[in-house]
Design an enzyme around this catalytic site. Sequence first.
Site, mmCIF file in Angstrom:
data_model
loop_
_atom_site.group_PDB
_atom_site.id
_atom_site.type_symbol
_atom_site.label_atom_id
_atom_site.label_comp_id
_atom_site.label_asym_id
_atom_site.label_seq_id
_atom_site.Cartn_x
_atom_site.Cartn_y
_atom_site.Cartn_z
ATOM 1 N N CYS A 71 35.206 36.077 44.499
ATOM 2 C CA CYS A 71 34.756 37.200 43.670
ATOM 3 C C CYS A 71 33.331 36.965 43.183
ATOM 4 C CB CYS A 71 35.679 37.383 42.465
ATOM 5 S SG CYS A 71 37.405 37.758 42.858
ATOM 6 N N CYS A 87 38.220 33.377 40.294
ATOM 7 C CA CYS A 87 38.174 33.661 41.737
ATOM 8 C C CYS A 87 36.787 33.357 42.304
ATOM 9 C CB CYS A 87 38.557 35.125 41.969
ATOM 10 S SG CYS A 87 38.292 35.704 43.657
#
Length: 313
Positions: free
Chosen positions: A76, A73
């Site tokens: 993230c 991700c």
Amino acid sequence: MSTPNPGAVLRGAVDLSSLRNRPQPPAEGAAPASPDAAAAPSLVFDVTDASFGQVLELSRTVPVVVDLWAEWCGPCKQLSPILEKVVMELAGRLVLAKVDVDANPQLAQAFRAQSIPLVVALVGGQPVPLFTGAVPEQQVREVFTQLLQLAAQNGVTGTVPVGEGGESPAEPGEPELPPLHAEAFAAIEAGDYPRAIAAYEKAIAENPRDADARAGLGQVRLLDRVQGVDLQEAREAAAASPRDLDAQFRVADLDLAGGHVDDAFDRLLDLFALLPADERAPVRERLLELFGLVGDADPRVIRARSRLASLLF
């Protein structure tokens, strides 16, 4: 990306009961918890399905911020350093528990992590929704200030001793970022994605082999494209114009940023299949860009590459 909104009233928005009562050994070197000093392995630590019961108990003494993330991700990776920095600056007034959703499916399900990064808090064993998606550092600070106020209203005012259980995970002498990388990170924290893009592009121009700059550039370009985009409006526009590249790209970007990797790939692959051969190049380029963000070794990328190859030949 959702608007940060710590709950004014604590309530069980997610069911954590199955994780609550697991017996856990005390953290190594941790002192017994008291109303004023909480026992935690550090200010920032990893948590698993098996160890989460201990984190719930910790939240009765000090607020716990839970960061649900995954290695693939991109947003993230942009958000996590900001969370860690702000937590460190608060010097033990709250702690950060990091959950890898791929390795801990029970926690991902319990917190209903349909999109990541997902950040929630635990106060007195109860979940408090904070925000979804990458947000600027100033916004994180504001949310954490509200969280501390909420915790105080509910009698959760303990601290983790800094220098004992609360030392920073970063080692002294950790190498500093190259100047252009540092400039890009500062811009990201300020929410100035165009400036971050420019810094990474300059770093690549100076060193075309700078893999970290290339990875950072791809991630921040994605953040810039999805910033301020309304998901529902984007989906409606894409549904109304199946061959509109910009409309389809916009939803694919939002899906990837929200953790819906297969949905993003499938949308672009379906679009690729729909278009005549002489109009496919931009779709292929966007697919390759998104593949790079997720990582070539990821099974979802491998599946999508296989389908792309079958459509090409």
